[in-house]
Motif scaffolding. Structure first.
Motif, PDB file in Angstrom:
ATOM      1  N   GLY A   1       0.769  -1.276   0.252  1.00  0.00           N
ATOM      2  CA  GLY A   1      -0.555   0.165   0.323  1.00  0.00           C
ATOM      3  C   GLY A   1       1.034   1.298  -0.104  1.00  0.00           C
ATOM      4  O   GLY A   1       0.943   2.104  -0.871  1.00  0.00           O
ATOM      5  N   GLN A   2       1.879   1.730   0.952  1.00  0.00           N
ATOM      6  CA  GLN A   2       2.950   2.545   0.794  1.00  0.00           C
ATOM      7  C   GLN A   2       3.823   2.616   0.134  1.00  0.00           C
ATOM      8  O   GLN A   2       3.668   3.235  -1.193  1.00  0.00           O
ATOM      9  CB  GLN A   2       4.029   2.393   2.488  1.00  0.00           C
ATOM     10  CG  GLN A   2       3.181   2.382   3.367  1.00  0.00           C
ATOM     11  CD  GLN A   2       3.873   2.203   4.734  1.00  0.00           C
ATOM     12  OE1 GLN A   2       5.068   1.849   4.516  1.00  0.00           O
ATOM     13  NE2 GLN A   2       3.433   2.195   5.925  1.00  0.00           N
ATOM     14  N   MET A   3       4.475   1.723  -0.686  1.00  0.00           N
ATOM     15  CA  MET A   3       5.382   2.051  -2.086  1.00  0.00           C
ATOM     16  C   MET A   3       3.683   1.996  -3.521  1.00  0.00           C
ATOM     17  O   MET A   3       4.644   3.118  -4.042  1.00  0.00           O
ATOM     18  CB  MET A   3       5.278   0.496  -2.448  1.00  0.00           C
ATOM     19  CG  MET A   3       6.170  -0.224  -1.420  1.00  0.00           C
ATOM     20  SD  MET A   3       8.157   0.414  -1.999  1.00  0.00           S
ATOM     21  CE  MET A   3       8.675  -0.331  -2.810  1.00  0.00           C
ATOM     22  N   GLU A   4       2.908   2.112  -2.816  1.00  0.00           N
ATOM     23  CA  GLU A   4       1.960   1.804  -4.525  1.00  0.00           C
ATOM     24  C   GLU A   4       1.585   3.891  -4.003  1.00  0.00           C
ATOM     25  O   GLU A   4       1.736   4.076  -5.686  1.00  0.00           O
ATOM     26  CB  GLU A   4       0.394   1.353  -4.326  1.00  0.00           C
ATOM     27  CG  GLU A   4       0.636   0.141  -5.388  1.00  0.00           C
ATOM     28  CD  GLU A   4      -0.360  -0.770  -5.206  1.00  0.00           C
ATOM     29  OE1 GLU A   4      -1.208  -1.038  -4.322  1.00  0.00           O
ATOM     30  OE2 GLU A   4      -0.352  -1.842  -5.700  1.00  0.00           O
ATOM     31  N   LYS A   5       1.310   4.043  -3.008  1.00  0.00           N
ATOM     32  CA  LYS A   5       1.629   5.439  -2.549  1.00  0.00           C
ATOM     33  C   LYS A   5       2.595   6.386  -3.316  1.00  0.00           C
ATOM     34  O   LYS A   5       2.287   6.780  -3.857  1.00  0.00           O
ATOM     35  CB  LYS A   5       0.984   5.149  -1.384  1.00  0.00           C
ATOM     36  CG  LYS A   5      -0.518   6.890  -1.384  1.00  0.00           C
ATOM     37  CD  LYS A   5      -0.199   7.373   0.595  1.00  0.00           C
ATOM     38  CE  LYS A   5      -0.876   6.004   1.048  1.00  0.00           C
ATOM     39  NZ  LYS A   5      -0.622   6.208   2.873  1.00  0.00           N
ATOM     40  N   ILE A   6       4.095   5.876  -2.962  1.00  0.00           N
ATOM     41  CA  ILE A   6       5.170   6.337  -3.755  1.00  0.00           C
ATOM     42  C   ILE A   6       5.235   6.155  -5.143  1.00  0.00           C
ATOM     43  O   ILE A   6       4.807   7.347  -5.455  1.00  0.00           O
ATOM     44  CB  ILE A   6       6.046   5.507  -3.025  1.00  0.00           C
ATOM     45  CG1 ILE A   6       6.192   5.874  -1.385  1.00  0.00           C
ATOM     46  CG2 ILE A   6       7.733   6.300  -3.549  1.00  0.00           C
ATOM     47  CD1 ILE A   6       6.710   5.071  -1.079  1.00  0.00           C
ATOM     48  N   LYS A   7       4.640   5.398  -5.665  1.00  0.00           N
ATOM     49  CA  LYS A   7       4.812   4.650  -6.856  1.00  0.00           C
ATOM     50  C   LYS A   7       3.855   6.166  -7.615  1.00  0.00           C
ATOM     51  O   LYS A   7       4.185   6.599  -8.403  1.00  0.00           O
ATOM     52  CB  LYS A   7       4.402   3.787  -7.559  1.00  0.00           C
ATOM     53  CG  LYS A   7       4.806   4.201  -8.846  1.00  0.00           C
ATOM     54  CD  LYS A   7       3.862   2.078  -9.413  1.00  0.00           C
ATOM     55  CE  LYS A   7       3.756   1.906 -11.119  1.00  0.00           C
ATOM     56  NZ  LYS A   7       3.163   0.346 -10.841  1.00  0.00           N
ATOM     57  N   ASN A   8       2.680   5.917  -6.817  1.00  0.00           N
ATOM     58  CA  ASN A   8       1.399   7.427  -7.890  1.00  0.00           C
ATOM     59  C   ASN A   8       1.948   8.945  -7.731  1.00  0.00           C
ATOM     60  O   ASN A   8       2.239   9.147  -8.426  1.00  0.00           O
ATOM     61  CB  ASN A   8       0.197   7.074  -6.958  1.00  0.00           C
ATOM     62  CG  ASN A   8       0.022   6.243  -7.680  1.00  0.00           C
ATOM     63  OD1 ASN A   8      -0.256   4.973  -7.970  1.00  0.00           O
ATOM     64  ND2 ASN A   8      -1.610   5.479  -6.428  1.00  0.00           N
ATOM     65  N   THR A   9       3.536   9.158  -6.791  1.00  0.00           N
ATOM     66  CA  THR A   9       3.136  10.507  -6.721  1.00  0.00           C
ATOM     67  C   THR A   9       4.499  11.080  -8.005  1.00  0.00           C
ATOM     68  O   THR A   9       5.019  11.727  -8.181  1.00  0.00           O
ATOM     69  CB  THR A   9       3.736  11.109  -4.555  1.00  0.00           C
ATOM     70  OG1 THR A   9       4.267   9.709  -4.630  1.00  0.00           O
ATOM     71  CG2 THR A   9       2.413  10.890  -4.529  1.00  0.00           C
TER      72      THR A   9
END
Ligand code: ATP
Ligand code: MG
Length: 757
Positions: free
Chosen positions: A272-280
């Motif tokens: 979840g965290q990683m995906e958030k980073i990826k989106n930004t």
């Protein structure tokens, strides 16, 4: 033993109760014809159990009951009581248990007959069976054949009888009937035992197939029991193993599930965290914007620089033009070179170069070149050509202005170049940064990919865990079913097996092996079909018990058959021996008495051996119906013993008994009767006018013999003979009373003598 008394009540002509006591050796009964003397003799026969109505001169029981007269009513029953002395306790029963005590000084036997012909027997007032009376009497040598009672006109019966009947009479008189009786009894027992044995044998044969069937069943049951025991052992290990496995595996799977859940949560979180980073990261970075700005700045700077370069070129063109207008004299170290000089130098150098071109060896070229350099040095008056400077045109204003302009531009160019360099550096820095951030991004992606892959791994692990859990659940339910089945097959103990952990590793393959073994045994058990073991065992035990019982019974019966055969043989041998010795003894007396009566001659009995004449079926037609048929005795070869009477009269050749005179017949009979009585004296002897046919001389001899005989046996003698009467101690007179019934009176010895005269 002595006969003490006899009592007659309503018997034949004795309408009133009458009694005779016998206290002396010889008692005579006297009286006129038809007074009832013979009735007294018959009353003795009667009370001792006589069954032949013919012997009692009647057709039925009613004939024995007083019929009454004009003066007296008839009786409803006839009864006789006979009393014996038992002070020496000689009476006994051969078969005990009739419930009569004989522990008295007297034994009274009674018999009653009723008008319907029914008889009632009693001993000392206790009612008994006829059999018991016969049994009791045989113990005191009073046989049932009545040889000790000689009825009127029956003295020579022994002469008329058949050899076989004679033998029976002699046996009875010798007291050997008891052997016959025992032989008969034993033979009856033997027959019964053989029959029993056959029945038992048949029973045993009957149960044999059932027994062998049951035995097979029992073997099956035993086999099944063994199998169950095997099964029990297998179950113990198997259930323990399954229980342990299920628990251990269950714990393991549960732990695994927890671990996986935890890991999944962790991973989901991280992802979840990683995906958030990826989106930004998709949003363009500030950096690249700056780069683009810088690039556009760079572009502007470059354009400016190009503009400046073009301006510079224009200005330089202008400057060149101006310079061309000026005569340019090269000045070398302050000396002005003249044109003529310059021209001659150029021509000289051209010449020398042309010359050098044609040289082939390099040394000559080098010399030319060195020459040229020296010439040029001479011309310029210097050894260093670089020191030569061109003079600047400073005098022209435009030139100066342009030069100034040029310098300005150059300065501006340099400045702009400086600016450009700084921008490029800036851009390069930014790009480096950008590159760095790109690589960071790629790293992140790689990590996310790794995490997703891990997550997939976890999901797949969870799938296989679920599969494992389902498998375990099915193992558990199979286990529970097996335990339930085991409980039915083996018993409740398996439940304990199914709750006991076992030590060490439990491999599935060894459990599978056990399970296969268990299945095999279960199938076998099912095939054996020994459903009702308890019942089969019980039936088998019962049947075996019964068979053993029958076998034992057979054995017992065989034993008793053997012992009965031995007994019969022994009895027959004893009878045979006793009979022979008895006959020998009789013969001695018979010869003596015969010679005494006839004044000589000889007489003897001989034992004959004849083929059996009377068959079992002919028994009923036997004349002598009170004698038992004895065709079976003697020996088993179909022979039977008989007694023949052989007589030889003095001075006469006649030997045939039928050819004897009436008196001779009487004498012979009396001789034989007395001989027999002498050998085996009966307790008492009743003689009804046995002396009727004797002449005076013979009457005396008869009287003498009575005297002799009375020493051994008590005598009751019915007679009309005075000689005979004279031998008695007591006389009983019988008369027919005026009331129409026999009447008794006793006359003492002395009176008897008077009466005799
Ligand atoms: P004998 O000297 O002639 O032999 P006895 O004294 O022996 O004569 P018994 O034969 O004893 O005479 O008696 C026979 C008599 O008994 C007959 O007169 C007969 O009528 C009588 N009698 C037989 N039976 C009965 C009866 N049931 N009731 C009455 N009288 C009977
Ligand atoms: Mg008579």
């Amino acid at each position: 033993m002595t006969l003490k008394s006899i009592e007659l009540i309503g018997f034949k002509s004795f309408g009133k109760k009458s009694s005779l006591s016998f206290s002396t050796p010889i008692t005579c009964v006297v009286g006129p014809n038809g007074s009832g003397k013979s009735n007294i003799v018959e009353s003795i026969r009667f009370v001792l159990g006589e069954q032949s109505m013919k012997s009692l001169r009647g057709k039925g029981g009613i004939d024995l009951i007083y019929k009454g007269s004009k003066m007296m009513p008839s009786s409803n029953r006839a009864s006789v009581n006979i009393t014996f002395d038992n002070s020496k306790k000689i009476f006994s029963f051969t078969n005990s248990g009739i419930g009569v005590s004989l522990d008295f000084d007297e034994v009274t036997i009674s018999r009653e007959v009723f008008s319907d012909g029914a008889n009632k027997y009693s001993i000392n007032g206790t009612e008994v069976r006829l059999k018991d009376i016969i049994d009791l009497l045989s113990s005191v040598n009073i046989g049932s054949s009545g040889h000790h009672i000689i009825s009127q006109g029956e003295a020579d019966r022994v002469l008329n009888a058949s050899n076989k009947d004679r033998r029976s009479m002699i046996e009875d008189a010798l007291g050997l009937k008891i052997y016959q009786y025992r032989i008969k009894e034993s033979e009856r027992k033997l027959d019964k035992t053989i029959l029993n044995m056959k029945e038992v044998g048949a029973l045993r044969r009957e149960i044999a197939p059932h027994l062998s069937f049951l035995k097979k069943q029992v073997e099956k049951v035993e086999k099944a029991r063994e199998m169950r025991e095997d099964l029990r052992c297998l179950y113990k290990t198997y259930f323990g193993g399954e229980y342990t496995y299920i628990n251990t595996e269950g714990d393991r799977l549960m732990q695994l599930r927890q671990d996986l859940n935890k890991k999944a949560l962790e991973l989901d979180d991280k992802i979840g965290q990683m995906e958030k980073i990826k989106n930004t990261d998709f949003i363009e970075s500030e950096n690249s914007k700056i780069i683009r700005e810088k690039e556009s700045e760079l572009y502007q700077v470059r354009t400016k620089r190009d503009d400046l370069a073009r301006s510079l070129g224009r200005i330089e063109g202008i400057i060149e033009g101006i310079e061309k207008q000026f005569k340019r004299i090269p000045e070398v170290k302050g000396r002005i070179i003249k044109e003529s000089e310059w021209k001659s130098l150029v021509e000289d150098l051209e010449h020398k170069v042309d010359e050098a071109i044609n040289f082939e060896d390099i040394t000559s070229v080098k010399e030319v070149l060195i020459n040229i350099k020296r010439k040029l040095g001479e011309f310029l008056h210097t050894d260093n050509i670089e020191e030569v400077e061109m003079p600047v045109i400073t005098e022209n204003a435009e030139y100066l202005e342009m030069t100034k302009e040029k310098e300005n531009i150059i300065q501006a160019v340099n400045q702009i170049k400086e600016e450009e360099r700084s921008i490029i550096n800036n851009i390069n820095d930014l790009k480096d940064k950008e590159r760095e951030s790109q690589s960071q991004l790629r790293d992140n992606e790689r990590n996310l990919y790794q995490l997703l892959s891990d997550r997939n791994q976890i999901t797949s692990s969870m799938h296989s865990l679920t599969f494992g859990e389902e498998k375990l659940a099915s193992i558990k339910s199979a286990f529970e079913m097996e335990v339930a089945e085991g409980g039915v097959l083996i018993g409740r103990e398996v439940i304990a097996y199914a709750q006991t952990k076992i030590e060490g590793e439990v491999s599935r393959s060894s459990q599978d092996d056990l399970r296969r073994k268990i299945e095999r045994i279960k199938i076998k058990l099912e095939d054996s079909g020994s459903g009702n073991a308890g019942e089969i065992m019980k039936e088998y035990d019962d049947t075996v018990e019964r068979d053993v019982f029958l076998a034992r019974e057979l054995e017992d019966l065989n034993k008793s058959i053997d012992s009965l055969r031995v007994l019969i043989q022994e009895l027959k041998e004893t009878l045979d021996k006793e009979f022979k010795t008895g006959v020998e003894k009789i013969n001695k007396q018979f010869q003596e008495f015969f010679a005494l009566m006839f004044g000589g001659g000889s007489a003897f009995l001989s034992i004959t051996m004849e083929h059996k004449k009377v068959r079992k079926g002919d028994e009923a037609s036997s004349i002598d119906d009170d004698e038992e048929s004895e065709e079976e005795e003697g020996n088993d070869l179909g022979f039977e013993r008989g007694i023949e009477i052989n007589v030889t009269l003095p001075q006469k050749k006649v030997k045939d008994l039928h050819m004897l005179s009436g008196g001779e017949r009487s004498l012979t009979s009396i001789a034989l009767l007395f001989a027999v009585s002498q050998v085996n004296p009966p307790p008492f002897l009743v003689l009804d006018e046995t002396d009727a046919a004797l002449d005076e001389a013979n009457s005396r001899k008869y009287g003498n013999m009575l005297d002799n005989l009375s020493k051994y046996s008590q005598l009751i003698v019915v007679t009309h003979n005075r000689e005979t009467m004279s031998r008695a101690q007591v006389l009983y007179g019988v008369t027919m009373s005026s009331e129409g019934a026999s009447k008794l009176l006793s006359i003492r010895l002395e009176d008897a003598n008077i009466y005799a005269k």
